[in-house]
Design a protein around this motif. Sequence first.
Motif: not given
Length: 1129
Positions: A818-822, A832-841
């Motif tokens: 998920f982080p990579k595809l996001c 653009d958020q780092p790590g596991q927070l990528c795409g986090d709302l």
Amino acid sequence: MMISAIASRSVLARAEAVNGKRYPSTDRSSSLEDDFRKGRSLCRKIEQMEAKVEVFDAEVLAERLALLGSGRIHTPMLKPGQAAVAAHTQILPTTISRHGASFKCVPMANIHPACKPVSGDFHVLNVVVKEHVTKSFNALLTCNIKVPYMKAVNLEGPPRANRKEAVKDGMELGKKFLAEGEAGARSVCLKLKKTRWTPQQLSAVDEKDLYTNHPLPGFRDNQELLSKEEALVPPGEGWMRHSPTMLVHPQSQVFFFQTGEKAGSYVRRGTSAEWQDIDPPHTPQEYDLLVRAGSASSSRRGAKLDRAVILNDVTKIARLALKLPLSFVDRPASAFALFYGVRNADAAQWCAENFHKKLLPRLAEKIHVFTTEDLQGVLEATLRDLDGELLSGPGSACSPYSGCSALLALLLGNRLVMSGVGDCRVVLLEGEGKAASATPLLEKAAGLEESEEQQRFWKAGGMVSNGLLYHQQPEQLDDVHRILSAPNVFDVLLADSEEIDEKQVKAAYRRWALRVHPDKQTGAECDADRRAFGLAFARLEESREKLEAMIAEDVESCRELRRVLRAEVATRAGAAALLGVDKAAATDSIIEEVAKEAERAAKELKRKISKMEVVAPDFRQAEAICDEAVKTVSRPMAAEALPRSEALLREGAQSSRALGLRDLRFPRPLVLMEPKSVSYMLSTNASVRFALLCGATASLSDESLTRAAAAHSRRPKASVLVFNALSDASTPSSPVANASSASVCISVRRSGKAETSAAKRQKTGSSDTVRVRHILLRHQQVRQADPMLRRDPGRALPDAEELALKTLETLLKTPNQFPKLCRELSDCQSGDQPGQLCGDLGWLVKGQTEAVLDEAVFALNVNEFSDVLAGSRGLHIIHLRVVALAFMNGFDFSEMPVAVHRATVAGRDLQFWAAARQADLPLEMEEVSEVSKLLPEDFNDDNILNSMCACIFDTVPALCWRLSREAFAGKALELGSGMGLPGLRSSAHPIRFQGVLRLLQLNVDLNGLQGRAEVKELRWEDRPVWLTGFDLVIGSDILYEIAGFQLFEAASCALRPGGRLVLANTIRGASVGVAAIQQHAASAGLCLIGCVDAAVGEVAVFEFQKLDPVVPSWEHSSREAKHADCRRL
């Protein structure tokens, strides 16, 4: 009535009699003078008041004055004006006169015993917010009432720091006053003093919602109490007044008697205009079903021919769009439609825009229960209505020569009814994965190449060429098929250039007989078609005989009949030439005159051919052609739209069943409108999908549908995208067929709304707050500006859907991607958020996002990926990470009292009690004196604040208080600092540990729990047998010390498989991160499934679930010892 005083001896006597004493002789004159003076003052007031009337109860006043005289009541209880009136009422006679007028004291039953004067309107509720000099606010409720007594009600709410809180208090006061009166409002006042409103509760507060000049229900003109209404009210909406005693439901024409002998009965007018009794309306049922639907289409080439419509709630659409009440249908109530254009997309577009206008009024026509046959009839009637509109030509936007296949589905309660016409089918998909299966419910119409259809085409004058259906084209047919498919007797024998006379008919017969006579044919091919030659020769002979008879009857009428039968009335020029009228396109302004002229011409033409009625086999067909010519000429059509409409006549149809296509329906029916219907009864426990297919998707096999959508049992949008991808990859059966494809997938499963118990919500982890992340794919159909947009790739919607499906299937196989595809694909700045927070709302509360996303997000399970969701920003793929704890919803930790409630080890069951009798007393950390009252006298601790935090005044009280409100009924255990894990504390602070036990025992004693709660020292090395099989473990402040991670091992040992651990932890600066918590919990077999995030100084709450049993350390050591003994033996 006003009362005046007149001095007389009778006055003095009555005063002495009432008061039980005599006035002293020395005081009589002064007392009487005072009485006279006050009486004259009252008389002057009467003259000034004019029509205004004040009412006092003389008996009540006399009684109060008697009490005043006896010393049992003090004068300050009455205001000065009331005391004066009371005094004079006591000494006045019942009837006194002044200037000839008579006044009387009237006993009243509705006067309040206090007899306080009331000013202002009666029975009008007012709630305002009052601001004080100290910058505090409070709510003020006022209302003057007459029933049961004349009284002024004035209630005040508690002082608040801000205005919104006072407004919220006023709203609660007003609601309770209207519901339960003064007593209920006073009880609310007491509760409001202990209530603290949360920001969520104040978010929707508006001062405009306060009750201002609000008349009390049940009173007329704010003064008189209304008499009790005896008129009955029927259930449901849409009833209108028919007469003073009856209501009528206009759509169904059902009448209801409100009063009279037949009150409560439902009737309908019979054929003889008499009332006929009928059954009461249907009581709608709400079924525990969750319905989700998705649609998609794809086009191999050319324009998009299909249209899909999804109405998730037909009751709402009927009420808002058509102003129709649908109060008597079962829920859920949804409708779905799929239209596939034939020749072009005009008919499909028009049907998609108007089908609800035909369907919903038919549903509103019946307020009684719909049977399955009734619902099928409603859908079929809707298709017929759409077909009738298409055939008449609904305007320049849609030609009558355009058509479409149609598929309608209606879901009411637990019944799904479907009806279709043309190239469409319905497939039931059940199960998921390897257990998935497909069952056809509705098959598409017969193909053009089937033998039965071919024979029907020949008889109607049609033919199939290159997979499309056309009218007969003689130049493409051999002699036999030209004769067999000839539409009339003239075309069998005579060519267009040949004249009608007896000699010409005989010559044509001899010429054609030599070609098709069976005895004249030779060769193997002729032997195989000998039966066709025989049929052609038989028709040739029959046509010759009919023509000779017609010529003998009247040759001119015969020639006129031939002209009518050969006319091209589908075109305006052909129809105008047949009728002899102007062929110019007619607009709405002159269409009536053109229609009248065409009708006169058709009537004259029918008169000319009337002599052929008996002898001509095609006479009725000729009359139908004349009528069709009138309709063609009378159809309004703009000059610029006419060529485009008539160009469709040169195109064929790929289906023999369709709506519209007037040229192929009249006067000879090559295409039929024959709907087929099917129904399915849903089970509340089943999880099924229904695939509605049109175009190329309708040709997919059941096996391919099952295999393709097995992984998307809860994702209808992804399912239809898979169907369309399969149809695009398949090889088309013909160069022109299935140029476009469309599908709708309806997913139906149990909603779980009925499971509202607290225990169920706790087990499922359902919540109104979730933590999600997403991937956004923007496309060209999104036009609005997006401040959170990362980039705008400008991709088309089909490309975005294809990419979304590919991404979703990748995530289902490898969720860690998920982080990579996001980061690669998402068009949102959250990518653009780092790590596991990528795409986090972040944390989302129910209702915070748009309805489409909100509904889908809160239906997900933890770690589940959503369907492909179409929102206002583009396409979304959402991943639900964690869920906030259900029992902590609405709890504001920032305003939480430090000490409220506490839970402790209580044998095998969880008991709740307060640390003090005053359970709702907010004790702050600094209030040491209040805390020390709860401690034993011999309790010795150097740091009392630490003792408060670690022992009873901790974060666990909030959890326990919430759980007690949710009525948790399971086997539960609390583990906390110095309590459940004494090994962490007892060695360093043995005195404190003993103090903890004393405090726990004090809790038991204070709350009278002797015999139900057991307090004892617990050490893990004792290996207690009873410390297993718990459903819930509660843990308190422990994680700020690394040694606290032993809590997870302890909780895992105590929990049963599937049990929950709820952990509360005050964030103290550099606290342990969530990743470390997850890691240590996972090592003990616990999975994090929900959490409430928090800042420093606040409370974080975590919820874990035990996945696999973990062997306790002491059992593990015992097993190793046993294994060692075995090895030695």
